[in-house]
Design a protein around this motif. Sequence first.
Motif, short mmCIF file in Angstrom:
data_model
loop_
_atom_site.label_atom_id
_atom_site.label_comp_id
_atom_site.label_asym_id
_atom_site.label_seq_id
_atom_site.Cartn_x
_atom_site.Cartn_y
_atom_site.Cartn_z
N ALA A 10 8.83 18.15 -7.19
CA ALA A 10 9.39 16.80 -7.23
C ALA A 10 8.78 15.91 -6.15
O ALA A 10 8.46 14.74 -6.39
N GLU A 11 8.59 16.45 -4.94
CA GLU A 11 8.02 15.64 -3.86
C GLU A 11 6.58 15.24 -4.17
O GLU A 11 6.17 14.12 -3.87
N CYS A 12 5.82 16.15 -4.75
CA CYS A 12 4.43 15.82 -5.11
C CYS A 12 4.39 14.74 -6.18
O CYS A 12 3.56 13.82 -6.12
N GLU A 13 5.27 14.83 -7.16
CA GLU A 13 5.31 13.81 -8.21
C GLU A 13 5.67 12.45 -7.61
O GLU A 13 5.07 11.42 -7.96
N ALA A 14 6.66 12.42 -6.71
CA ALA A 14 7.04 11.16 -6.08
C ALA A 14 5.89 10.59 -5.25
O ALA A 14 5.65 9.38 -5.25
N LEU A 15 5.16 11.46 -4.56
CA LEU A 15 4.04 11.02 -3.74
C LEU A 15 2.93 10.41 -4.60
O LEU A 15 2.35 9.38 -4.26
N ILE A 16 2.65 11.03 -5.73
CA ILE A 16 1.64 10.49 -6.65
C ILE A 16 2.06 9.11 -7.14
O ILE A 16 1.25 8.18 -7.23
N HIS A 56 -1.94 6.05 -4.36
CA HIS A 56 -2.95 5.99 -5.41
C HIS A 56 -3.62 7.34 -5.60
O HIS A 56 -4.72 7.44 -6.13
N LEU A 57 -2.93 8.41 -5.18
CA LEU A 57 -3.37 9.75 -5.52
C LEU A 57 -3.14 10.00 -7.01
O LEU A 57 -2.27 9.40 -7.62
N ALA A 78 -7.34 13.42 1.18
CA ALA A 78 -7.08 13.45 -0.25
C ALA A 78 -7.35 12.11 -0.91
O ALA A 78 -7.48 12.03 -2.12
N MET A 79 -7.42 11.05 -0.13
CA MET A 79 -7.67 9.74 -0.69
C MET A 79 -9.12 9.56 -1.11
O MET A 79 -9.48 8.57 -1.71
N GLY A 80 -9.99 10.48 -0.74
CA GLY A 80 -11.36 10.41 -1.20
C GLY A 80 -12.23 9.47 -0.41
O GLY A 80 -13.29 9.06 -0.87
N THR A 81 -11.84 9.09 0.83
CA THR A 81 -12.68 8.22 1.62
C THR A 81 -13.83 9.01 2.20
O THR A 81 -13.76 10.22 2.37
#
Length: 261
Positions: A134-140, A144-145, A188-191
């Motif tokens: 649930a926390e990962c889904e909320a974070l997405i 903009h992950l 994780a943002m890909g910068t």
Amino acid sequence: MTGYTLAPDGPTTPGRTADVLVARHRRLPRDRMGHRLTASGRSLIGQALVTTYGPRAGVAPGALVRDAHRRWSVPSLGLNASVAHCGEFSAVAFAPAAHAIGVDVQDERDRPYALRWLGDLLARQEPATIRDFAECEALIKASHLTKETFAGTRLPEWRPGWRPMDERAGAEGVTGGRSGTGTGAGSAMGTKPAPPSGTGTGTEAAPGAQAPSASETAPPPPTPTYHVRSLVLRPEGAPPLHLALACDAPVPVRFHHLERE
């Protein structure tokens, strides 16, 4: 309809409080296979606006917009929004336009393969939990992950209330506001890290070219770290539910519960 509202869980200032409405829809229609038919996300947000803020907050469906990362907002009311549903339950979260918000709700269905996959993604030695899911889904939903760029994200150890993502992730923590990007190399943002000086791709001006101004070469302002939080709901006559939130600041949260007949 019956319901209640809990006072914000922290000191409030104008334009800083998030509202979360959890609703139970007891008489949802079912399809021919017996599965519940839920309302659309747009419809749930529209209903939640009126329930949470009163009739004056009612807006036309077209007033709800989504950005390139599929995040909801209500520009006319100065709000960002997120929505989730699970069985006969829905959750809608609102935050002031200055803050990104994400919400998710999950029941405790058996899903061993999904939790094992998520555990690997989080670099765990064991499968993830429903709370992690649930926390990962909320974070997405707040950031903009995406599921494809989520690798490298680490959830901080659970405790009540907001937990900053950089507690666990350090340099690879998930950062960034509503329109910001991560600043850590390999995040994780890909910068990407800046090129080393002297490679011809730095800030040296070509012969005869005008040097960039200080405002053009100044680094972007630091972006806030995302925070996550979750709790367990124990509705009468139903399995426990895991409610999770993600936001780019640890704003006070006011929880609302509604039972729809």
